[in-house]
Enzyme design. Structure first.
Site, PDB file in Angstrom:
ATOM      1  N   CYS A 254      16.233 -29.640  65.840  1.00  0.00           N
ATOM      2  CA  CYS A 254      16.480 -30.520  64.703  1.00  0.00           C
ATOM      3  C   CYS A 254      15.717 -30.004  63.485  1.00  0.00           C
ATOM      4  CB  CYS A 254      16.044 -31.948  65.009  1.00  0.00           C
ATOM      5  SG  CYS A 254      16.868 -32.671  66.437  1.00  0.00           S
TER       6      CYS A 254
ATOM      7  N   CYS B 154      -1.982 -52.827  46.866  1.00  0.00           N
ATOM      8  CA  CYS B 154      -1.526 -53.505  48.087  1.00  0.00           C
ATOM      9  C   CYS B 154      -2.270 -54.830  48.283  1.00  0.00           C
ATOM     10  CB  CYS B 154      -1.739 -52.604  49.298  1.00  0.00           C
ATOM     11  SG  CYS B 154      -0.767 -51.084  49.280  1.00  0.00           S
TER      12      CYS B 154
ATOM     13  N   CYS C  44       7.040 -47.744  49.594  1.00  0.00           N
ATOM     14  CA  CYS C  44       6.686 -49.044  49.024  1.00  0.00           C
ATOM     15  C   CYS C  44       7.841 -49.683  48.259  1.00  0.00           C
ATOM     16  CB  CYS C  44       5.465 -48.885  48.113  1.00  0.00           C
ATOM     17  SG  CYS C  44       4.944 -50.403  47.298  1.00  0.00           S
TER      18      CYS C  44
ATOM     19  N   CYS D 242       4.295 -50.708  64.886  1.00  0.00           N
ATOM     20  CA  CYS D 242       2.924 -50.451  64.452  1.00  0.00           C
ATOM     21  C   CYS D 242       2.847 -50.202  62.953  1.00  0.00           C
ATOM     22  CB  CYS D 242       2.320 -49.285  65.226  1.00  0.00           C
ATOM     23  SG  CYS D 242       3.214 -47.716  65.078  1.00  0.00           S
TER      24      CYS D 242
ATOM     25  N   ASP E  24       0.871 -39.782  67.466  1.00  0.00           N
ATOM     26  CA  ASP E  24       1.645 -38.541  67.506  1.00  0.00           C
ATOM     27  C   ASP E  24       1.923 -37.975  66.116  1.00  0.00           C
ATOM     28  OD1 ASP E  24       3.556 -40.539  66.996  1.00  0.00           O
ATOM     29  OD2 ASP E  24       5.148 -39.434  67.994  1.00  0.00           O
TER      30      ASP E  24
ATOM     31  N   GLY F  39       8.751 -33.447  71.479  1.00  0.00           N
ATOM     32  CA  GLY F  39       9.612 -32.640  72.301  1.00  0.00           C
ATOM     33  C   GLY F  39      10.705 -33.406  73.034  1.00  0.00           C
TER      34      GLY F  39
ATOM     35  N   TYR G 118      14.655 -31.453  60.915  1.00  0.00           N
ATOM     36  CA  TYR G 118      13.614 -32.321  60.366  1.00  0.00           C
ATOM     37  C   TYR G 118      12.506 -32.646  61.366  1.00  0.00           C
ATOM     38  CZ  TYR G 118      16.995 -35.558  62.504  1.00  0.00           C
ATOM     39  OH  TYR G 118      17.875 -36.167  63.371  1.00  0.00           O
TER      40      TYR G 118
END
Length: 375
Positions: free
Chosen positions: A20, A316, A347, A254, A276, A66, A22
């Site tokens: 891929c 923020c 944002c 998350c 990750d 992967g 990206y």
């Protein structure tokens, strides 16, 4: 004892059978050498034993890459046997598998269904969109093979969801994507916005990235189509996460959590990392062959990393959506700026979506609360 956390495990490291354009993780091969990366039986057993010894009421193993199916089906049969051996009465153990889907066949489908793996399959939309960036190493599109993998799951009643990477092409076509996925009978969808920097200029987005405005426009249209389609007929992860917050629970993504404390990453060689998106030398927690997972999850590197998400920009802090957004993912704050303290790259898109969708989501949340009270 740290709070409950899940494991995000990369048993084949950054190795993958597609290329891929990206992909953000392929470059991690530089950290681990050019040889094939495969988790040994010894490391797998230590992983299962050490994690289940934490005795969480719910223990979640998420297998990613992967490409995790490169390990072969026997690896996961061994996994299940180890989970049964080291698990204790009352422990709930779950497995999730995120895959490109092209190796899935009926044998895989039967196994995933029997052991109730939740399988996430990456599919970027119809063939003309999916095959633009998701090609194999010979330069061929992978759409037909992914669809064959999805059919194998269907035939064998294996539960699966679809992960869509929003890039500069498919983000322009929300209606086509919505019609395509609902036409397939997909019930669980996740849209992940893509932004990566160019190699030449770390402050410039790669051409396959999407803009914040494109993300906002896309998700607003998907939200409207979701309402029309029936909110109980399709689960969209972003909407589910926000609804869970609005009924008093934690976000299920998350990205919008108060801290980065939900999981740790375990690589094929047993090395553990905070996230990750941050598999780097300075976020390495240690190795599970040397230190129990429980201790890795509560060491100083992890504690400092978890708190980083709360160090947000003053803009923020005064934003009306702070309680919902929490500044977004630190990776998206730092992607083009180099610092995690600035507002998220997305944002503007988040605000567009919150402006559009939150009033209706709050009404839906109120109905859910009333239903629960009446029951």
């Amino acid at each position: 004892m740290p709070g409950p956390f899940t494991l995000l495990i990369k048993p084949a490291g950054p190795d993958c059978n597609v290329a891929c354009r990206y992909c953000f993780y392929a470059c991690k091969a530089d950290m681990f050498g050019e040889q094939a990366h495969r988790m040994s039986g010894e490391i797998l057993e230590r992983l299962v034993k050490s994690y289940l010894e934490c005795r969480f009421a719910q223990s979640g193993f998420a297998w990613q890459g992967g490409e995790p199916t490169l390990m072969g089906l026997d690896f996961y049969k061994r996994l299940v046997a180890l989970q049964r051996y080291y698990g204790r009465p009352g422990q709930v153990v779950s497995n999730a598998l995120q895959t490109n889907g092209i190796l899935l066949d009926d044998e895989w489908g039967r196994f995933l269904a029997e052991y109730k793996f939740l399988t996430g399959i990456s599919l970027d939309g119809p063939k003309e969109y999916h095959d633009i960036y998701r090609k194999d190493r010979a330069g061929n599109g992978t759409f037909d093979r992914v669809m064959a993998g999805i059919e194998a799951c269907r035939r064998n009643n294996a539960e699966y969801n679809i992960l869509v990477l929003l890039n500069n092409i498919n983000v322009q076509h929300p209606d086509e994507l919505f019609d395509f996925f609902t036409g397939l009978g997909v019930q669980f969808l996740q849209f992940v916005p893509c932004v990566e920097r160019t190699d030449e200029d770390p402050h410039k987005a790669a051409p396959y990235s999407i803009t914040p405005k494109e993300y906002g426009v896309f998700m607003n249209r998907i939200f409207d189509r979701w309402l029309e389609y029936g909110i109980r007929n399709l689960s969209v992860r972003l909407f589910d996460s926000l609804l869970n917050c609005l009924v008093g629970g934690p976000p299920t993504e998350c990205t919008f959590g108060r801290r980065c404390a939900d999981y740790i990453v375990v690589e094929h060689n047993g090395d553990a990392f905070c996230c990750d998106f941050y598999v780097t030398g300075d976020t390495r927690l240690g190795n599970i062959m040397e230190t129990p997972i429980e201790q890795l999850a509560e060491n100083e590197v992890k504690r400092l990393f978890n708190r980083k998400k709360m160090d947000i920009d003053n803009k923020c802090l005064v934003c009306r959506y702070l309680d919902i957004c929490r500044g977004g993912c630190p990776k998206d704050r730092a992607m083009l700026t180099g610092t995690h303290k600035l507002p998220s790259y997305f944002c503007e898109g988040y605000k567009m979506f919150f402006d559009h969708a939150l009033p209706r989501l709050r009404a839906i949340a109120q109905n859910i609360r009333q239903e629960h009270k009446s029951n």
